[in-house]
Every structure is written in structure tokens, then in C-alpha cells.
Design a protein around this motif. Structure first.
Motif, short mmCIF file in Angstrom:
data_model
loop_
_atom_site.label_atom_id
_atom_site.label_comp_id
_atom_site.label_asym_id
_atom_site.label_seq_id
_atom_site.Cartn_x
_atom_site.Cartn_y
_atom_site.Cartn_z
N ASP A 172 14.74 54.38 55.82
CA ASP A 172 13.81 54.37 57.01
C ASP A 172 13.97 55.51 58.00
O ASP A 172 13.36 55.53 59.00
CB ASP A 172 14.42 53.10 57.91
N VAL A 173 14.63 56.46 57.55
CA VAL A 173 14.36 57.77 58.35
C VAL A 173 13.31 58.57 58.17
O VAL A 173 12.80 58.81 56.96
CB VAL A 173 15.69 58.90 58.14
N LYS A 174 12.30 58.34 59.10
CA LYS A 174 10.93 59.15 58.98
C LYS A 174 11.03 60.74 58.90
O LYS A 174 12.13 61.45 59.23
CB LYS A 174 10.09 58.82 60.26
N GLN A 175 10.08 61.42 58.03
CA GLN A 175 10.35 62.59 57.68
C GLN A 175 10.42 63.43 59.10
O GLN A 175 11.31 64.50 59.02
CB GLN A 175 8.96 63.10 56.95
N GLU A 176 9.89 63.20 60.16
CA GLU A 176 9.74 63.90 61.31
C GLU A 176 11.31 63.84 62.05
O GLU A 176 11.32 64.69 62.73
CB GLU A 176 8.85 63.68 62.03
N ASN A 177 11.96 62.92 61.49
CA ASN A 177 13.42 62.51 62.11
C ASN A 177 14.46 63.16 61.14
O ASN A 177 15.67 62.92 61.81
CB ASN A 177 13.50 61.34 62.42
N LYS A 178 14.08 63.60 60.06
CA LYS A 178 15.16 64.06 59.03
C LYS A 178 16.11 65.23 59.72
O LYS A 178 15.38 66.12 60.33
CB LYS A 178 14.79 64.35 57.95
N LYS A 179 17.21 65.27 59.67
CA LYS A 179 18.16 66.35 60.19
C LYS A 179 18.09 67.43 59.07
O LYS A 179 18.19 67.31 58.02
CB LYS A 179 19.41 65.87 60.27
N LYS A 180 18.03 68.52 59.93
CA LYS A 180 18.00 69.87 59.12
C LYS A 180 19.61 70.02 58.70
O LYS A 180 20.51 69.95 59.72
CB LYS A 180 17.29 71.04 60.12
N ALA A 191 20.91 71.16 62.33
CA ALA A 191 21.48 69.79 63.27
C ALA A 191 22.85 69.70 62.63
O ALA A 191 23.95 69.15 63.45
CB ALA A 191 20.82 68.56 63.38
N TYR A 198 24.69 61.25 58.57
CA TYR A 198 24.15 60.13 59.27
C TYR A 198 25.36 58.90 59.15
O TYR A 198 25.21 58.21 58.77
CB TYR A 198 23.01 59.37 58.45
#
Length: 339
Positions: free
Chosen positions: A211-219, A269, A334
Motif C-alpha cells: 500500500d506504499v504509494k509510488q510517490e511515498n516510497k523511500k529512496k 531517506a 519500513y
């Protein structure tokens, strides 16, 4: 002597390893020749494949068995091998997991898991094992992995050493290799138990981060040896993606040396590193090197203390514990999602 051995052991990081040269220039054995992890893998290799007539669904292997390894060489087994050698830590772990302890007649100098592997006869390097020691084992088959070049494999074969090479690039490749070993050794039921556990581990991670959206994925940035990271096309990059992260080094290919300025610009991140790695020149641990680099104190991961160490063997060995490494990695990225 122990210090030298510990330094050389870092080569196992590319076994998966990998995946396997970690700052070896200062070490005295043949691994000192290695300057780039990219030189360790065989070239023009393919995944091991059973012949079309071989059934992998039955729980008992039917012999004679014909099967090709990653170099394309076809092997014929008239029966399950009675004497097995391994010069790759990942392959050794897989063979022990299949319950083949009593069949294993030798392992590389750096095979340290499970505990029983430490007492097996030692056969030298993971890149260029001791040819005389291999011959002395009278092994029916010698398994090797990502660390041995294809030309070294061929030289050993010229001495009538029956070398079976694998070259896993993905988690599925690692799983398929375990199934192959189970097929060759008539341990298919054991192989399926191992594979089922690995698939369940993977699914646990996938479900946790789905459920982690693409824009919220950690680098994410990962460093397994001072100055070395991994790009696309290798299983370690795949583990980051499965964990829901974005590999900031993913625009490169394979194992390569980093640009420190580029990592600063990417501003990950989370920074992951291999625990237990110490630079032979500075004597600094890998996490110390990362945290004290010029300008890296501005990186989000460093500022927020998200520089996380992972077990170097779980991280680097494409064997039965690879999904243990995946779980550890996902928990590092995560922790609130992966329990």
C-alpha cells in the motif's frame, strides 16, 4: 592470521555475494588480484536448466538425469552424487539445508554457515580454489557460484574436475538453484520445503509494503564495501525494490563504485550497509566511513539516523537465507510496516 582471514571474508559480500570482492587489495591471498566486483561473475552465462525430458514435479529424481549449468555445459547424472564439494558459501548453505552433510567432502576457506561447514575440509578460494585439494576430494560434483569466472571454471574442467556453476541474478534464480540441487541430489522434498519458506518470506514483505504509494516510497542507498554499491540487474537491487524502496544507484548497472556527490544529490531517506566490514586502510568500520564522509551529514538518512546495518551474509549470499536478508532489509526501510 585471524585478522587477515576476517579481511578476506568480506569477499563473500558478493557471493553473493555477490557479489564477492570487498576491499581485498591489502590481503595476501589470491583474492588480492580482485579490484572490481564486476569482474567476479562469469560471462555469457545462462540459468541452469533441466533437459526437456526431465520432470521436476515428482518427489523422486529419475536417473539418468541430464541438466545444464549456467555456462551451458550439460551434465549427466546416473545417480545421486555421493561425494559433493562446494566452493561458494551460498551453495554450501543450500546443500546443508538439503540435509547433505554426510555427502559434503569439502568447502571453500570462507564457508562458515551452518556451523558444521566449519569442520569440513577446506578447498581454498571462492574465486580460484586449490586445484589439488579439489582433485583429492574425489568429488562427483563441485558446485560454484557468482564469484568464480567462467574461464576459471573451464580451467578446472580441463583437469577433470566436474564443476557445476550457477549465476543467480534474481531471487527467483536463487530459488531455482535450490530446486536444481534438490533434483540433482534426489532431495526434491527438502528443496520444496526450503523454497516454500523463501516464497512465504517474500510474500510477507510484498504484502507489508503493497500500500506504499509510488510517490511515498523511500529512496534507499546501499553500500556493501567502502565506495561500492549495486545498480540494476543484480539480486540486491531486486531486494530493495521488493522491500518497497527506490534504489538511488539503480540507474547504474551491476556492482560499481559510487560518486559521493551523486549520493548527496539523491538524498536517500535510508542508508543500508553491511555490518562487520572494516576498511583495510583506514581501519574504520563501514558505518563510520558513511557517517563521516564530507557533505554526507546533509543527507536525510544521516541526519535522521537512518543508517542501518544488515547482516553481511544474509545480504550477499543468494542461498536459502536470502529471504531472511530481504526481511531484515524491509524492516530497516519500513519498520512500521514489516514486523
Amino acid at each position: 592470521m585471524q585478522m587477515k582471514k576476517n579481511g578476506i571474508k568480506r569477499a563473500l559480500l558478493l557471493s553473493v555475494a555477490l557479489a564477492t570482492a570487498v576491499s581485498l587489495a591489502a590481503c595476501g591471498k589470491q583474492e588480492a588480484e580482485i579490484t572490481s566486483p564486476s569482474k567476479l561473475g562469469g560471462e555469457t552465462t545462462t540459468a541452469p536448466t533441466p533437459s526437456a525430458s526431465t520432470s521436476v514435479t515428482s518427489k523422486k529424481t529419475t536417473y539418468p538425469l541430464k541438466i545444464k549449468d549456467a555456462t551451458g555445459k550439460e551434465f549427466t547424472f546416473d545417480k545421486a552424487p555421493e561425494r559433493i564439494a562446494s566452493v561458494s558459501p551460498a551453495e554450501t548453505e543450500a546443500l546443508f539445508a538439503l540435509g547433505l552433510d554426510d555427502k559434503i567432502v569439502g568447502v571453500s576457506d570462507f564457508d562458515d554457515y551452518p556451523e558444521a561447514a566449519k569442520s569440513k575440509p577446506k578447498l581454498g578460494s571462492i574465486t580460484k580454489p586449490n586445484q589439488e585439494a579439489l582433485i583429492a576430494t574425489s568429488a562427483n560434483i563441485v558446485f560454484t557460484g557468482v564469484s568464480m569466472k567462467a574461464d576459471t571454471v573451464e580451467k578446472l574442467r580441463e583437469s577433470n574436475i566436474n564443476v557445476f556453476k550457477v549465476e543467480p541474478k534474481t531471487l527467483d534464480d536463487a530459488i531455482a538453484n535450490i530446486q536444481t540441487y534438490g533434483l540433482i541430489t534426489d532431495r526434491q522434498e527438502q528443496a520444496e520445503k526450503i523454497v516454500s519458506k523463501m516464497k512465504a518470506d517474500r510474500q510477507k514483505v510484498v504484502d507489508a509494503v503493497k500500500d506504499v504509494k509510488q510517490e511515498n516510497k523511500k529512496k534507499v542507498y546501499i553500500e556493501f564495501s567502502p565506495g561500492w554499491t549495486v545498480g540494476s540487474g543484480e539480486f540486491m537491487d531486486e531486494l530493495i525494490k521488493l522491500s518497497g524502496g527506490i534504489n538511488v544507484a539503480g540507474d547504474g548497472k551491476g556492482w560499481y563504485q559510487i560518486s559521493e556527490e551523486k549520493i548527496i544529490a539523491q538524498n536517500p531517506a535510508v542508508i543500508l550497509f553491511a555490518n562487520g566490514v572494516v576498511d583495510t586502510k583506514s581501519k574504520m568500520s563501514l558505518d563510520e566511513i558513511i557517517r563521516t564522509r564530507s557533505g554526507w551529514n546533509a543527507i536525510e538518512a544521516v541526519k535522521n539516523k537512518q543508517v542501518i546495518g544488515l547482516d553481511q551474509n544474509l545480504l550477499s549470499r543468494p542461498g536459502p537465507r536470502l529471504t531472511d536478508g530481504l526481511l531484515e532489509m524491509a524492516k530497516g526501510i519500513y519498520p512500521e510496516l514489516v514486523k
